[in-house]
Design a protein around this motif. Structure first.
Motif, mmCIF file in Angstrom:
data_model
loop_
_atom_site.group_PDB
_atom_site.id
_atom_site.type_symbol
_atom_site.label_atom_id
_atom_site.label_comp_id
_atom_site.label_asym_id
_atom_site.label_seq_id
_atom_site.Cartn_x
_atom_site.Cartn_y
_atom_site.Cartn_z
ATOM 1 N N UNK A 36 45.910 -23.857 6.731
ATOM 2 C CA UNK A 36 45.561 -25.102 6.651
ATOM 3 C C UNK A 36 44.664 -25.041 5.543
ATOM 4 N N UNK A 37 44.597 -26.474 4.313
ATOM 5 C CA UNK A 37 43.935 -26.887 2.961
ATOM 6 C C UNK A 37 41.991 -26.545 3.913
ATOM 7 N N UNK A 38 41.091 -25.843 2.834
ATOM 8 C CA UNK A 38 40.291 -26.022 2.781
ATOM 9 C C UNK A 38 39.399 -26.588 1.956
ATOM 10 N N UNK A 39 38.812 -28.183 1.967
ATOM 11 C CA UNK A 39 38.057 -28.378 1.144
ATOM 12 C C UNK A 39 36.352 -29.108 0.904
ATOM 13 N N UNK A 40 36.238 -28.486 -0.390
ATOM 14 C CA UNK A 40 35.100 -28.830 0.232
ATOM 15 C C UNK A 40 34.236 -30.531 -0.234
ATOM 16 N N UNK A 41 34.164 -31.393 0.846
ATOM 17 C CA UNK A 41 34.025 -32.275 1.336
ATOM 18 C C UNK A 41 32.760 -32.783 0.837
ATOM 19 N N UNK A 42 31.871 -32.081 1.053
ATOM 20 C CA UNK A 42 30.846 -32.519 1.165
ATOM 21 C C UNK A 42 29.663 -31.686 0.245
ATOM 22 N N UNK A 43 27.961 -31.741 -0.358
ATOM 23 C CA UNK A 43 27.369 -30.574 -0.396
ATOM 24 C C UNK A 43 26.406 -30.634 -1.095
ATOM 25 N N UNK A 44 25.213 -30.384 -0.699
ATOM 26 C CA UNK A 44 23.285 -30.745 -0.881
ATOM 27 C C UNK A 44 23.373 -29.168 -1.516
ATOM 28 N N UNK A 45 22.198 -30.018 -2.546
ATOM 29 C CA UNK A 45 21.758 -29.013 -3.662
ATOM 30 C C UNK A 45 20.992 -29.967 -4.278
ATOM 31 N N UNK A 60 30.800 -35.041 -1.896
ATOM 32 C CA UNK A 60 30.662 -36.238 -1.455
ATOM 33 C C UNK A 60 28.868 -35.507 -1.902
ATOM 34 N N UNK A 61 27.924 -36.266 -2.360
ATOM 35 C CA UNK A 61 26.176 -35.601 -2.691
ATOM 36 C C UNK A 61 25.225 -35.206 -2.212
ATOM 37 N N UNK A 62 24.350 -34.744 -1.506
ATOM 38 C CA UNK A 62 23.598 -35.299 -0.121
ATOM 39 C C UNK A 62 22.424 -35.005 -1.144
ATOM 40 N N UNK A 63 21.170 -34.992 -1.000
ATOM 41 C CA UNK A 63 20.341 -34.609 -1.256
ATOM 42 C C UNK A 63 19.358 -33.868 -0.279
ATOM 43 N N UNK A 64 19.801 -33.854 0.743
ATOM 44 C CA UNK A 64 19.108 -33.140 2.009
ATOM 45 C C UNK A 64 19.686 -32.829 2.946
ATOM 46 N N UNK A 65 19.848 -31.306 3.073
ATOM 47 C CA UNK A 65 20.800 -30.991 3.871
ATOM 48 C C UNK A 65 21.086 -31.226 5.325
#
Lengths: 434, 434
Positions: A36-45, A60-65
């Protein structure tokens, strides 16, 4: 093809950025391998603006893990934040509480809180994968957790810290002193500005704590590990070792003994002809001695963004294929309480180096102290005086037959008290290998 | 605890008997690791009366593996019958047709029919596990199929046949000739009465065929493997190799080249200081070169009842935990058709040994033939005449820089035709390793 698996990646440092780039560059291949496809849906940094060589505008970016783990629209949580506590710990707990599979490269987190997290994971039916947490690109976690399940492990041991192995290799090959070697390693990026975690043996100990639990089906107990770093290893030791047919490595060892599980990290003399002695530079190696197999050895890169990303990817694809198994091989309730063998009960050979004052009777006195403690000697080498030492001291090297740590410590204390030495006695443990 | 997993074991030879004994002796441990009890529910073997050191009276006996696979009240079928066709093939098909997971140690079966079986397995939703089919106790199948999935493999290579490695090790250490060494290996049980399968390189080729498919995501093609056994390796070659800084091993190699996938099994000169060169006796080793990891090396026992049983047990517990993945890492329809690189296109260094008649101009003629084929020489060693050879011949050893197999064959044909040689030229390929 099935619906995509949505990854939430917390932490976009070296490993996180490598992972994100690989997922973009090899999208089709990984999709095929995962089914199945692997998608980077959300990250935090912390820094959204830094160029990481990959377009993450779709995520989607999050500031907080922790927010990412709690609220991200994701199917698997990849923790690359680092640190035993704080955001790493809280975010992993949040993800497990949602029943999300967790992939982590965080040895400190698991060495400190592994059992608690395994219990939470079990309760929520979520797996924890951590191939990247020990020996980087070497698949030692999968090997121990899955491939060796038919076996009873007697001992697991290895070279788990690339910085130390790099330094010991250069000290041996080039005769550079420890401090100069460390400065060089720092300049080349093989050692941190504060190198204590690596050269003090703590990094190797964190990894060993995880391997011990997998090897013996016991709870994790980082505090039970005897730790001695490499900062006391001298070029004189390395030369003497070579002459005696040994090489010095920072070895991490966990073994089953009559008095419990022994865990230790220390500079170790191993036979120069052994496979482990050939492992040089930043390379890592892990050997496992078992009842069915005798010994299995794995050698490979222990660190680096790509090697670690390789391990993380293997875990991510395991998660994508729906693989579920207990984090440490057994249900947490089945992990046996840790039965700690005391280091003083350790049995093995010892290398002892003494700077003996050149007096009548000094050597007889040393020999008597050894005999009093039932230590028999395999070899005794008197070496030429070291440069920089007062001429009236003579370096003497003793190699003992198998004895106990307690006996050696008692004997060396007595020798020191007798006043025949200049400086402290130096001792390096010898590991018996096939 | 969940309901037991019922095993049907077809074949109670060395491995099957080891497996049955282990399942009885370590019943509780394995049950805990698998998350459910493992029960030997049915077995098949020719001789019911032989003492195998384990009580199998609780299991249903079948005379025929196919009947066991078709009618046994089992949850997993363990095929230890052996052989590429016949009962092994038919019984595995029967088990897959029922949708049963299959665990097999049968390299010949998979090398010949792996793709067909993978297709059937995929159609029926049943997994095939075969950790024991290559390199015995070394978890190379799991490593390649699961742990390295993030990587693009460039080359996989190793020492896959314990009999050959045992013989080459003894020939080197003790200077014993090939025939005497073989007789000894047969007496000690390290070689079969008919040793062709091992020393001819066929056993290693079967294993390589499986590793190639896993490494490159391609169909299995046993017939594409270039195979040369060790029976032509002489003590003179081994001595010359040692003097030049090499050791001779039977290596199995699959690598990606510009003209396709190259698969080959042949005596190979490898640098004496390489990790692989340290692998002696019946031990096996496999190395994988990848884009992310550089190189990973696994070393361990390649054969023996317990080592093979260890691999089978790992597969059985995978099956018990409900793990499902395609046999060769990808859905059968995704395995790429095999693009075969011709052996004549192989590029590498070569060791060439010639018995040159001691005549004016002979050497100049040989040098000219090399130059005509664009072969440049790294070193030329003229050795003292071999005992038993006519005194008028002089052994000459050439080491070439990288060239092609085609060029070397052309040059050696020409040299032979020129009539300056006594006997056939001898050539051993050199493998570049880190």
């Amino acid at each position: 093809m099935e619906r995509p698996m949505r990854l939430g990646i917390a932490g976009l440092g070296t490993v996180g950025a490598s992972l994100a780039r690989l997922l973009a560059d090899k999208r089709d291949v990984y999709g095929m391998r995962a089914g199945r496809p692997l998608e980077v849906a959300a990250v935090s940094a912390r820094d959204r603006t830094r160029d990481r060589g990959v377009d993450l505008s779709g995520a989607t970016w999050f500031d907080d893990p922790v927010a990412l783990a709690r609220d991200g629209e994701i199917d698997v949580f990849v923790e690359l934040v680092g640190g035993a506590d704080g955001a790493a710990f809280e975010s992993v707990k949040a993800a497990l509480n949602r029943g999300l599979p967790v992939v982590t490269a965080n040895k400190a987190l698991l060495a400190h809180h592994g059992l608690q997290l395994a219990r939470l994971a079990h309760k929520r039916g979520a797996p924890i994968f951590f191939e990247a947490a020990a020996a980087g690109g070497i698949p030692i976690i999968k090997t121990m957790r899955e491939a060796l399940r038919g076996n009873t492990v007697e001992r697991v041991y290895g070279i788990l810290n690339g910085t130390c192995n790099y330094m010991l290799t250069r000290m041996e090959r080039e005769g550079i002193a420890f401090d100069a070697c460390l400065a060089d390693a720092q300049r080349l990026g093989y050692a941190e500005a504060d190198p204590t975690f690596d050269i003090g043996g703590f990094d190797a100990a964190h990894k060993l704590a995880l391997l011990t639990s997998l090897a013996f089906g016991c709870e994790i107990d980082l505090d039970a590990i005897f730790i001695e770093g490499i900062s006391t290893v001298t070029n004189a030791d390395i030369e003497a070792a070579a002459e005696l047919g040994y090489r010095i490595k920072l070895l991490a060892v966990a073994q089953r003994t009559d008095s419990g599980i022994e865990q230790r990290v220390h500079p170790t003399m191993i036979p120069a002809h052994s496979a482990l002695a050939q492992v040089d530079g930043v390379t890592n190696a892990v050997a496992v001695d078992t009842d069915l197999l005798g010994s299995v050895l794995l050698v490979g890169p222990g660190a680096g963004g790509n090697a670690t990303a390789s391990a993380v990817l293997s875990d991510v694809i395991d998660a994508a294929q729906g693989i579920r198994m207990p984090a440490f091989g057994l249900e947490p309730s089945k992990l046996a309480p840790y039965r700690r063998a005391r280091m003083r009960a350790h049995e093995g050979g010892y290398y002892i180096r003494l700077s003996v004052l050149d007096r009548v009777g000094a050597f007889a006195s040393i020999a008597r102290r050894m005999a009093e403690n039932d230590i028999s000697l395999e070899s005794i080498v008197q070496r030429k005086p070291e440069s920089g030492r007062a001429a009236e001291t003579v370096p003497v090297i003793l190699i003992t037959h198998e004895t106990t740590e307690a006996a050696v410590r008692r004997a060396l204390d007595a020798v020191s008290r007798d006043g025949h030495l200049s400086g402290e006695p130096r001792m390096i443990r010898i590991e018996a290998l096939d």
